[in-house]
Design an enzyme around this catalytic site. Structure first.
Site, PDB file in Angstrom:
ATOM      1  CG  HIS B 154      -0.159   0.115   2.542  1.00 43.54           C
ATOM      2  ND1 HIS B 154       0.228  -0.976   3.274  1.00 43.54           N
ATOM      3  CD2 HIS B 154       0.315   1.185   3.235  1.00 43.54           C
ATOM      4  CE1 HIS B 154       0.876  -0.598   4.360  1.00 43.54           C
ATOM      5  NE2 HIS B 154       0.955   0.720   4.363  1.00 43.54           N
ATOM      6  CG  HIS B 201      -3.741   0.130   4.821  1.00 41.22           C
ATOM      7  ND1 HIS B 201      -3.152  -1.027   5.226  1.00 41.22           N
ATOM      8  CD2 HIS B 201      -2.840   1.107   5.081  1.00 41.22           C
ATOM      9  CE1 HIS B 201      -1.949  -0.767   5.717  1.00 41.22           C
ATOM     10  NE2 HIS B 201      -1.725   0.510   5.643  1.00 41.22           N
ATOM     11  CG  HIS B 216       4.653   4.661   4.326  1.00 41.34           C
ATOM     12  ND1 HIS B 216       3.881   5.283   5.260  1.00 41.34           N
ATOM     13  CD2 HIS B 216       4.092   3.430   4.157  1.00 41.34           C
ATOM     14  CE1 HIS B 216       2.911   4.471   5.652  1.00 41.34           C
ATOM     15  NE2 HIS B 216       2.997   3.343   4.993  1.00 41.34           N
ATOM     16  CG  HIS B 248       1.149   0.865  12.365  1.00 41.87           C
ATOM     17  ND1 HIS B 248       1.895   1.983  12.611  1.00 41.87           N
ATOM     18  CD2 HIS B 248       1.526   0.434  11.134  1.00 41.87           C
ATOM     19  CE1 HIS B 248       2.689   2.219  11.574  1.00 41.87           C
ATOM     20  NE2 HIS B 248       2.495   1.289  10.661  1.00 41.87           N
ATOM     21  CE1 TYR B 257       5.210   3.755   7.939  1.00 37.58           C
ATOM     22  CE2 TYR B 257       5.112   4.724  10.113  1.00 37.58           C
ATOM     23  CZ  TYR B 257       4.474   4.244   9.001  1.00 37.58           C
ATOM     24  OH  TYR B 257       3.106   4.251   8.947  1.00 37.58           O
ATOM     25  CD  GLU B 267       4.299   0.322   7.131  1.00 36.00           C
ATOM     26  OE1 GLU B 267       3.502   0.460   6.183  1.00 36.00           O
ATOM     27  OE2 GLU B 267       3.964   0.411   8.328  1.00 36.00           O
TER      28      GLU B 267
END
Lengths: 126, 309
Positions: B154, B201, B216, B248, B257, B267
């Site tokens: 993503h 996501h 990112h 997260h 990151y 990431e």
């Protein structure tokens, strides 16, 4: 860099960098960027960002001294910046003693009283 | 879930300040597979387990950042339908001819109100993952080179008008809102996480005054162990790390990151919950953004909000 000197000697030699805004001095070897050596001052909030010349948070204005640079993004350093010596500290490598002023985001961190960051600006800033 | 329309993130094109230094980084440190170079000087990469010709393209420029992010759609009929829907919604589109990008069919490009160029395409040559389609082994030796992510997972993009962007993705492109972080006043979304399938996501956006910024691109790892191994490899190669290894709160994904040699953040990501389109959106209040970003440390790292390319 003086062409008569050996680059190897040059990079090993620690140079003194003076932050004119505060009078602070720190040492920086030639193979080290102005930013990574400045970060060793241990001052809270020195904005060490991408360290690759892309994000623009570590802008300084070089007042004196010899130095080399590596590529940095034109989004943050345009021709007038370059002519005025306004560069990203993560991409500047000293070849002599240097003096600089901090500008932009770096100025807020270096010149404010040394205290913890108490709040963070939200991303919505309109 | 029957997937039609937009299937998955297909490619990102990112600008780098020094091409060969960046090729060495992406090939030998991140461990992507180099699959081609074109007449424009662009270098094409894929992750080892991806089957399409490329997912990550770099080009040399005097500016860091992202040129565009592209999604693979089911077929050319869906591509035509989605373009018509975008136009009906009021967004102008442009057709990029087949072959402009190596091994890639016609692309439909449009610009979001956040300033980002997004592409849709239906055709890209399947070069395979080095494993036969009949009686496949679970992995190939390409996995063992560098960090070795599985796929481009993503991207998180920063720009203005996130509310408008959300409408385009949910009302036109068939995405749904998986999670969001509210603004401090609670009246709008500061950041949104959108899915077009069952991944937590496929693209995310955060409100930011400057348009078109890259926060990112994310690469999927197979396990938390592999994320830790990625951290080892970053340190062995003095890659500047931003945050992590940690987890997260938003998405529940495990993460590091870090930045490429031009200051483009990337990431290494693992995990995340598995949403369905009928699930309720998960909401984070702004005062809990720290937990959303870094659940163990409960810390809203300032670089997350301020450092982009």
């Amino acid at each position: 860099m003086d062409k008569n000197e050996q680059p190897a000697e040059e990079t090993r030699m620690p140079h003194t960098v003076t932050i004119e805004d505060t009078g602070e001095r720190y040492t920086c070897a030639g193979e080290e960027s102005l930013l990574s050596a400045m970060a060793r001052l241990g001052r809270r909030g020195i904005p060490v960002g991408c360290r690759g010349g892309g994000c623009g948070v570590c802008k300084v204005e070089i007042l004196s001294g010899e130095f080399g640079t590596r590529a940095m993004s034109r989004d943050h350093v345009d021709d007038s910046d370059r002519a005025a010596g306004r560069l990203l500290a993560c991409r500047v490598y000293p070849a002599s003693d240097m003096s600089l002023k901090v500008v932009g985001k770096l100025q807020k961190s270096v010149c404010r009283p040394d205290r913890p960051v108490s709040s963070v600006t939200p991303p919505v800033t309109r | 879930m029957a997937m039609t329309g937009v299937l998955r993130p297909g490619h990102a094109q990112v600008r780098v300040l020094d091409l060969e230094e960046s090729v060495r980084f992406y090939r030998d440190v991140l461990g992507l597979v180099e699959t081609g170079r074109d007449a424009q000087g662009r270098v094409y990469f894929k992750c080892w387990d991806e089957r399409d010709h490329h997912s990550y393209v770099i080009r040399e420029s005097d500016r860091a950042g992202i040129d565009f992010f592209g999604f693979r759609v089911l077929n050319t009929a869906e591509l035509d339908r989605l373009e018509a829907d975008l136009n009906a919604y009021g967004l102008a589109t442009e057709r990029i001819p087949a072959g402009e990008m190596l091994e890639t069919g016609e692309r439909v490009r449009f610009t979001l109100p956040s300033g980002h160029a997004i592409e849709l395409y239906a055709e890209k040559t399947k070069v395979g993952n080095g494993i036969p389609l009949i009686n496949p082994a679970p992995w190939s030796l390409q996995r063992e080179h560098g960090i070795g992510p599985v796929r481009l997972d993503h991207a998180l993009l920063y720009g203005p008008n996130v509310a408008e962007v959300q409408k385009i993705f949910t009302e036109v492109l068939g995405f749904y809102l998986v999670e969001r972080v509210l603004t401090p006043d609670g009246n709008a979304n500061a950041a949104i996480w959108l899915s077009c399938g069952q991944k937590v996501h496929d693209i995310a956006f955060a409100e930011y005054p400057e348009p078109g910024k890259l926060h990112h691109c994310s690469f999927l790892m197979e396990s938390w162990d592999q994320v830790l191994r990625a951290g080892d490899i970053m340190s062995m190669n003095t890659v500047p790390v931003d945050i992590g290894p940690t987890r997260h709160g938003v998405t529940r994904g495990c993460t590091i990151y870090a930045w490429d040699p031009s200051g483009n953040r990337f990431e290494t990501f693992f995990g995340g919950h598995l949403p369905y389109p009928d699930y309720e959106t998960l909401t984070w209040t702004f005062d809990n953004f720290g937990q959303g970003l870094d659940y163990p440390q409960r810390k809203l790292h300032e670089t997350f909000l301020t450092v982009v390319s």
